[in-house]
Enzyme design. Structure first.
Site, PDB file in Angstrom:
ATOM      1  N   ASP A   1      -0.949   5.124  -7.256  1.00 42.19           N
ATOM      2  CA  ASP A   1      -0.167   4.322  -7.061  1.00 42.19           C
ATOM      3  C   ASP A   1      -0.292   3.080  -6.306  1.00 42.19           C
ATOM      4  O   ASP A   1      -1.230   2.938  -5.387  1.00 42.19           O
ATOM      5  CB  ASP A   1       1.042   5.282  -5.722  1.00 42.19           C
ATOM      6  CG  ASP A   1       0.327   6.023  -4.447  1.00 42.19           C
ATOM      7  OD1 ASP A   1      -1.430   6.101  -4.866  1.00 42.19           O
ATOM      8  OD2 ASP A   1       0.652   5.523  -3.986  1.00 42.19           O
ATOM      9  N   GLU A   2       0.109   2.302  -5.874  1.00 46.77           N
ATOM     10  CA  GLU A   2       1.062   1.199  -4.946  1.00 46.77           C
ATOM     11  C   GLU A   2      -1.292   0.220  -5.515  1.00 46.77           C
ATOM     12  O   GLU A   2      -1.513  -0.090  -4.538  1.00 46.77           O
ATOM     13  CB  GLU A   2       0.368   1.122  -3.689  1.00 46.77           C
ATOM     14  CG  GLU A   2       1.965   2.111  -4.082  1.00 46.77           C
ATOM     15  CD  GLU A   2       2.303   1.844  -2.156  1.00 46.77           C
ATOM     16  OE1 GLU A   2       3.761   1.323  -2.073  1.00 46.77           O
ATOM     17  OE2 GLU A   2       1.629   2.714  -1.761  1.00 46.77           O
TER      18      GLU A   2
END
Ligand code: NGO
Length: 501
Positions: free
Chosen positions: A311-312
């Protein structure tokens, strides 16, 4: 707020709601000092667990014995259940003479044991001896889960929680038939698992936490103990090593994982920025690191599934991200591991066997919809519904509000089967409630954010859609406050729940 601590329980109060149940008030069973728990072979562990739950408050010996005596008792049987219970459900019949719990598997018996304890007065949850009578509500239950994956996630990276704290959390979540604990073991602020081939990950990377506290990490032996403890409660631990982003703790421990060869300082601010770190996707050492970490993790993961975060990764170049994810998936497969990633992983177009955990808020995501059409399975953690780190309301001192305020209604009032646009229920593996710990520092904080919302998510994961009823859920949940009080759980007394006066 006072919560009534002693009250008869009923099949109509069970959380998660049962598939089908019928109370028979004239068929109540009384636990007495001479009650035995009958359980043999592979049923014995569930019997022993039940005895350990019931002994402190009742003060009864409740021996676990292999054969039933003529005066009945609580009987746990593997086999002979209605076939509808499948591999995870159970059938329970309570009458005046005996309690009979049947299931096809030990997991099913364990689920039935969790229901059975809810059919006793709330005071049975106390660790000190309490006055009886110990009446088990009479009747019949047939019960099995809607979804296979009923998860809770705990972030031990932002703030470290000890083995004892995590074990206690496992016992609390298992009551609501949660069967997966996803442990977020690494992030910018901390690396929490000993990796013997890269020792500084834990000794340096585990040495702090949000705000600069002492942090901590699990030795492999401690971690194995945790995995075994969870397994004994039919909870599978899915460890998450969050890569290539969320990796400052690893970068600060090993400069060869960075692109400029300079290890950044540990991230200890009380700020909770995300998306600023990345493993260097062009370094050979990065892939040696992934290989070594996943190799050690595979030996520690009897469940065979790991989570690679993904993620991210905002500072990882897009092409590099794609390359990295594919290499990491190949390395994981080489170690016999199945992989889950947060839904951004779909940007790398992984093979359909990669399970995707959705944490968006809108339910509209074209990559997710397209992936499910190719066979990808989804775990649902919509942040606006299932994130346990969101505040209940504006006045709550801990937690975030970026995905909105989540009181019991928001946590409960949605349908995992139809939440995602253009995704059929058949593509949904289940639900998971993440508890991120940037703002959570104590065991009471974990309790407060988890209860009563985690039981709401657990019910969405277990109970059939046909039982979904906001008011009935609130009424049932109200009866659980007394259980949490008896267990010493620092729950949030939501004003949406009609707690007994
Ligand atoms: C996001 C982010 C986490 C934060 C969390 C806070 C995901 C999957 N990544 O969820 O790093 O801790 O929000 O709510």
């Amino acid at each position: 707020m006072s919560v009534r601590t002693s009250a008869a329980a009923s099949i109509a109060d069970v959380v998660p709601a049962v598939v089908s149940g019928r109370s028979a008030p004239d068929a109540d069973f009384q636990l007495t000092p001479s009650t035995t728990i009958v359980a043999a072979g592979a049923a014995e562990a569930a019997g022993t667990y039940l005895a350990e739950v019931l002994r402190p408050a009742t003060g009864y010996p409740l021996p676990v014995v292999p054969r039933e005596s003529p005066d009945g008792g609580i009987v746990l049987v593997l086999g002979g259940a209605d076939p509808r219970v499948g591999a995870a459900g159970y059938q329970l019949v309570v009458d005046r003479r005996r309690v009979v719990l049947r299931a096809a598997t030990a997991a099913g018996l364990f689920a039935g044991v969790q229901t059975l304890r809810q059919l006793l007065p709330a005071t049975v949850e106390s660790r000190q001896q309490q006055p009886g009578p110990w009446t088990v509500c009479g009747g019949e239950i047939l019960d099995y889960p809607r979804f296979a994956h009923r998860g809770a996630m705990l972030d031990v990276a932002r703030h470290f929680f000890t083995v004892e704290e995590v074990k206690r959390h496992i016992d609390l979540i298992a009551q609501y038939k949660i069967n997966v604990l996803h442990l977020h073991l690494t992030d910018d602020q901390g690396w929490r698992l000993e990796i013997t081939s890269w020792p500084r990950l834990a000794t340096h990377g585990g040495g702090t936490q949000v705000g600069g506290g002492p942090g901590g990490y699990y030795t492999q032996r401690e971690y194995q103990d945790l995995v075994a403890y969870a397994a004994a409660r039919h909870v599978t631990i899915i460890p998450e090593i969050d890569i290539p982003g969320h990796s400052n703790a690893a970068l600060s421990a090993y400069a060869e994982l960075t692109c400029d060869g300079e290890a950044p300082p540990p991230f200890t601010t009380s700020g909770t920025a995300v998306g600023f770190s990345s493993l260097c996707v062009d370094n050979d050492s990065t892939y040696r690191f992934v290989d070594d970490v996943l190799e050690e993790l595979s030996a520690l993961t009897p469940g065979g599934r790991v989570h690679i975060g993904a993620d991210e990764a905002d500072v990882t170049p897009p092409e590099g991200y794609r390359k990295f994810v594919h290499r990491a998936l190949a390395i994981a497969a080489g170690h016999g591991l199945e992989v889950t990633g947060w839904h951004e992983v779909l940007r790398a177009d992984p093979p359909p066997a990669t399970v995707v955990q959705y944490w968006g808020t809108s339910g509209v995501d074209n990559l997710v919809a397209a992936a499910t059409a190719r066979g990808t399975e989804i775990v649902l953690s919509p942040a606006s519904r299932a994130y346990l780190d969101m505040k209940y309301h504006r006045g709550i001192p801990i937690g975030f509000k970026w995905a909105g305020f989540i009181d019991v209604d928001e946590a409960y009032n949605w349908d995992p089967g139809s939440f995602l646009r253009d995704v059929p229920e058949s593509a949904v593996l289940g639900v998971e409630a993440p508890l991120w710990s940037e703002t959570l520092t104590s065991r009471d904080d974990l309790d407060f954010m988890s209860f009563p919302r985690l039981p709401a998510i657990a019910e969405l994961g277990w109970s059939p859609r046909s039982t979904h009823d906001r008011q009935d859920f609130a009424r049932r949940l109200a009866r659980h406050g007394a259980r949490w009080t008896a267990q010493g759980v620092a729950f949030y007394p939501s004003t949406q729940i009609p707690w007994p006066a």
